[in-house]
Design an enzyme around this catalytic site. Sequence first.
Site, PDB file in Angstrom:
ATOM      1  N   GLY A 117      37.548  49.667  41.129  1.00 37.85           N
ATOM      2  CA  GLY A 117      36.708  49.569  42.228  1.00 37.85           C
ATOM      3  C   GLY A 117      37.428  50.502  43.386  1.00 37.85           C
ATOM      4  N   LEU A 118      38.691  49.786  43.742  1.00 39.64           N
ATOM      5  CA  LEU A 118      39.353  50.530  45.089  1.00 39.64           C
ATOM      6  C   LEU A 118      39.962  51.697  44.677  1.00 39.64           C
ATOM      7  CD1 LEU A 118      40.059  49.334  47.879  1.00 39.64           C
ATOM      8  CD2 LEU A 118      41.894  48.069  46.918  1.00 39.64           C
ATOM      9  N   SER A 168      38.764  41.580  51.455  1.00 39.74           N
ATOM     10  CA  SER A 168      37.640  41.996  50.369  1.00 39.74           C
ATOM     11  C   SER A 168      37.316  43.283  50.484  1.00 39.74           C
ATOM     12  CB  SER A 168      36.411  41.275  50.479  1.00 39.74           C
ATOM     13  OG  SER A 168      36.686  39.806  49.919  1.00 39.74           O
ATOM     14  N   TYR A 221      46.699  34.240  39.703  1.00 38.30           N
ATOM     15  CA  TYR A 221      46.679  35.575  40.256  1.00 38.30           C
ATOM     16  C   TYR A 221      47.172  35.709  41.630  1.00 38.30           C
ATOM     17  CZ  TYR A 221      44.159  39.372  43.073  1.00 38.30           C
ATOM     18  OH  TYR A 221      43.685  40.312  43.905  1.00 38.30           O
ATOM     19  N   SER A 235      42.768  41.862  38.858  1.00 42.83           N
ATOM     20  CA  SER A 235      42.299  41.611  40.065  1.00 42.83           C
ATOM     21  C   SER A 235      41.588  40.591  40.163  1.00 42.83           C
ATOM     22  CB  SER A 235      41.597  42.781  40.750  1.00 42.83           C
ATOM     23  OG  SER A 235      40.589  42.966  39.759  1.00 42.83           O
ATOM     24  N   LYS A 263      50.897  37.939  43.136  1.00 43.84           N
ATOM     25  CA  LYS A 263      50.763  38.608  44.441  1.00 43.84           C
ATOM     26  C   LYS A 263      52.095  38.338  45.296  1.00 43.84           C
ATOM     27  CE  LYS A 263      47.297  41.140  43.550  1.00 43.84           C
ATOM     28  NZ  LYS A 263      47.610  42.692  43.058  1.00 43.84           N
ATOM     29  N   ASP A 321      50.124  51.925  30.299  1.00 42.22           N
ATOM     30  CA  ASP A 321      50.232  50.438  30.551  1.00 42.22           C
ATOM     31  C   ASP A 321      51.388  50.283  31.357  1.00 42.22           C
ATOM     32  OD1 ASP A 321      50.481  47.926  30.387  1.00 42.22           O
ATOM     33  OD2 ASP A 321      49.476  47.822  28.448  1.00 42.22           O
ATOM     34  N   LEU A 322      51.250  49.432  32.489  1.00 37.73           N
ATOM     35  CA  LEU A 322      52.320  49.196  33.276  1.00 37.73           C
ATOM     36  C   LEU A 322      53.258  48.343  32.289  1.00 37.73           C
ATOM     37  CD1 LEU A 322      50.550  47.590  36.213  1.00 37.73           C
ATOM     38  CD2 LEU A 322      51.612  49.691  36.039  1.00 37.73           C
TER      39      LEU A 322
HETATM   40  P1  NAI Z   1      39.905  46.679  39.644  1.00 36.66           P
HETATM   41  O1  NAI Z   1      39.991  45.330  38.392  1.00 36.66           O
HETATM   42  O2  NAI Z   1      38.608  47.226  39.847  1.00 36.66           O
HETATM   43  O3  NAI Z   1      40.985  47.730  39.251  1.00 36.66           O
HETATM   44  C1  NAI Z   1      42.278  47.372  38.626  1.00 36.66           C
HETATM   45  C2  NAI Z   1      42.445  48.629  37.703  1.00 36.66           C
HETATM   46  O4  NAI Z   1      43.895  48.359  37.314  1.00 36.66           O
HETATM   47  C3  NAI Z   1      41.702  48.751  36.508  1.00 36.66           C
HETATM   48  O5  NAI Z   1      41.203  50.001  36.355  1.00 36.66           O
HETATM   49  C4  NAI Z   1      42.537  48.527  35.271  1.00 36.66           C
HETATM   50  O6  NAI Z   1      42.286  49.185  34.162  1.00 36.66           O
HETATM   51  C5  NAI Z   1      44.045  48.939  36.039  1.00 36.66           C
HETATM   52  N1  NAI Z   1      44.874  47.870  35.288  1.00 36.66           N
HETATM   53  C6  NAI Z   1      45.004  46.727  34.876  1.00 36.66           C
HETATM   54  N2  NAI Z   1      46.021  46.317  33.978  1.00 36.66           N
HETATM   55  C7  NAI Z   1      46.684  47.424  33.733  1.00 36.66           C
HETATM   56  C8  NAI Z   1      47.981  47.820  33.274  1.00 36.66           C
HETATM   57  N3  NAI Z   1      48.473  46.841  32.509  1.00 36.66           N
HETATM   58  N4  NAI Z   1      48.446  49.067  33.414  1.00 36.66           N
HETATM   59  C9  NAI Z   1      47.626  50.038  33.880  1.00 36.66           C
HETATM   60  N5  NAI Z   1      46.488  49.670  34.796  1.00 36.66           N
HETATM   61  C10 NAI Z   1      45.964  48.467  34.492  1.00 36.66           C
HETATM   62  O7  NAI Z   1      40.500  45.996  40.902  1.00 36.66           O
HETATM   63  P2  NAI Z   1      40.247  46.485  42.684  1.00 36.66           P
HETATM   64  O8  NAI Z   1      39.215  45.710  43.022  1.00 36.66           O
HETATM   65  O9  NAI Z   1      40.196  48.167  42.337  1.00 36.66           O
HETATM   66  O10 NAI Z   1      41.800  45.993  42.974  1.00 36.66           O
HETATM   67  C11 NAI Z   1      42.731  46.945  42.917  1.00 36.66           C
HETATM   68  C12 NAI Z   1      44.126  46.291  43.404  1.00 36.66           C
HETATM   69  O11 NAI Z   1      43.799  45.554  44.761  1.00 36.66           O
HETATM   70  C13 NAI Z   1      44.205  45.186  42.827  1.00 36.66           C
HETATM   71  O12 NAI Z   1      45.985  45.081  42.527  1.00 36.66           O
HETATM   72  C14 NAI Z   1      43.845  43.933  43.161  1.00 36.66           C
HETATM   73  O13 NAI Z   1      44.374  42.673  42.846  1.00 36.66           O
HETATM   74  C15 NAI Z   1      43.936  44.119  44.562  1.00 36.66           C
HETATM   75  N6  NAI Z   1      42.986  43.634  45.639  1.00 36.66           N
HETATM   76  C16 NAI Z   1      41.874  44.093  45.646  1.00 36.66           C
HETATM   77  C17 NAI Z   1      40.747  43.435  46.643  1.00 36.66           C
HETATM   78  C18 NAI Z   1      39.418  43.968  46.562  1.00 36.66           C
HETATM   79  O14 NAI Z   1      38.771  43.578  47.588  1.00 36.66           O
HETATM   80  N7  NAI Z   1      39.097  45.033  45.973  1.00 36.66           N
HETATM   81  C19 NAI Z   1      41.426  42.421  47.274  1.00 36.66           C
HETATM   82  C20 NAI Z   1      42.515  41.900  47.207  1.00 36.66           C
HETATM   83  C21 NAI Z   1      43.435  42.451  46.340  1.00 36.66           C
HETATM   84  C1  15L Z   2      40.701  39.711  45.627  1.00 35.42           C
HETATM   85  O1  15L Z   2      42.024  39.652  45.624  1.00 35.42           O
HETATM   86  C2  15L Z   2      40.100  40.260  44.271  1.00 35.42           C
HETATM   87  O2  15L Z   2      40.749  41.417  43.691  1.00 35.42           O
HETATM   88  C3  15L Z   2      38.767  40.868  44.753  1.00 35.42           C
HETATM   89  O3  15L Z   2      37.965  41.257  43.690  1.00 35.42           O
HETATM   90  C4  15L Z   2      38.098  39.845  45.784  1.00 35.42           C
HETATM   91  O4  15L Z   2      37.565  38.720  44.981  1.00 35.42           O
HETATM   92  C5  15L Z   2      38.699  39.593  46.891  1.00 35.42           C
HETATM   93  O5  15L Z   2      40.115  39.035  46.426  1.00 35.42           O
HETATM   94  C6  15L Z   2      38.183  38.411  47.814  1.00 35.42           C
HETATM   95  O6  15L Z   2      39.030  37.208  47.958  1.00 35.42           O
HETATM   96  O7  15L Z   2      37.145  38.573  47.973  1.00 35.42           O
END
Ligand code: NAI
Ligand code: 15L
Length: 269
Positions: free
Chosen positions: A15-16, A167, A138, A73, A142, A49-50
């Site tokens: 998403g991000l 978020s 999770y 995430s 972090k 893959d990481l």
């Molecule tokens: P998401 O779940 O939509 O995207 C994560 C991506 O990482 C996915 O495309 C997935 O395929 C990839 N991934 C997962 N495991 C993997 C691996 N082993 N190797 C390679 N790729 C892998 O999450 P989102 O929302 O885009 O968040 C991105 C980052 O920001 C995450 O680390 C999340 O924890 C952090 N974050 C996001 C927040 C938000 O509001 N969107 C809030 C706080 C933190």
């Molecule tokens: C996160 O860390 C998650 O990746 C995101 O999907 C949201 O749940 C966000 O925190 C949140 O606290 O709203």
Amino acid sequence: MAAPRTVLLTGAAGGLGTLMRDLLPAYGYELRLLDLTPVADAPDAIAADLGDLDAVRAAVRGVDAVIHLAGISLEAPFDDILRANITGTYHLYEAARQEGVPRVVFASSNHAIGFTPRPGGGEPLIPAGTPHRPDTFYGLSKCFGEDLAQLYWDKHGLETVSVRIGSCFPEPTSVRMLSIWMSPADCARLFHAALTASGVGHTVVYGSSANTRLPWDLASARALGYDPQDDSEPYAAKLLAEHGELDPDNPEHAHLGGHFCTNPPMWPR
Ligand code: NAI
Ligand code: 15L
């Protein structure tokens, strides 16, 4: 440090990552993309893959910086978090060290401090130096990522800005999100500041817009040059009419991490 130009974006299919693929090129970056899953409209994206250190090392080779978003995430079983977020982030840092990449922007989360009590009106904002209080495996991953970043700075001189993202979605969709929302445009502003500020060492910042209901102090982010332009308040009336204000006596509302603190109580084995 020269201004970075080529930046590896891990988690580019997420998403991000999808939001940042749209917004960051306007700042002049050439993005190299990596994800486990295919990235829409990006046939050149690296599928890796990481967990595969050699693949991660090849992916970081020659870039000026990394924005590390890849990983799980949300809450998940510990073994899954261990593989993707803990070993995976270690591989990212080790690859960056071996290839001489000078800076990482690490997507940390509010869930690293999720059990921090939500400040009431008139109480001080939560500072960036507040102790880790993870609310989930999770969130714990972090905390590990932030400490790993500190280690790689102290020991190897590899710089990181750890962004404790609130978020980041196109719009806030809950009353809790009104306080910690980061608009995608502000996220791109913050990542740009984190990539270009000089002498960051390891800096921890909160990732949000300048929300009226902010629970935390954006001072360390502003010190990087971040100047947020958005506020969630225009979304408040509709969300409050539907759900009402947060009840501080409800355990789900009492802490910053919200429902991550209460649900699930512990991931079933
Ligand atoms: P998401 O779940 O939509 O995207 C994560 C991506 O990482 C996915 O495309 C997935 O395929 C990839 N991934 C997962 N495991 C993997 C691996 N082993 N190797 C390679 N790729 C892998 O999450 P989102 O929302 O885009 O968040 C991105 C980052 O920001 C995450 O680390 C999340 O924890 C952090 N974050 C996001 C927040 C938000 O509001 N969107 C809030 C706080 C933190
Ligand atoms: C996160 O860390 C998650 O990746 C995101 O999907 C949201 O749940 C966000 O925190 C949140 O606290 O709203």
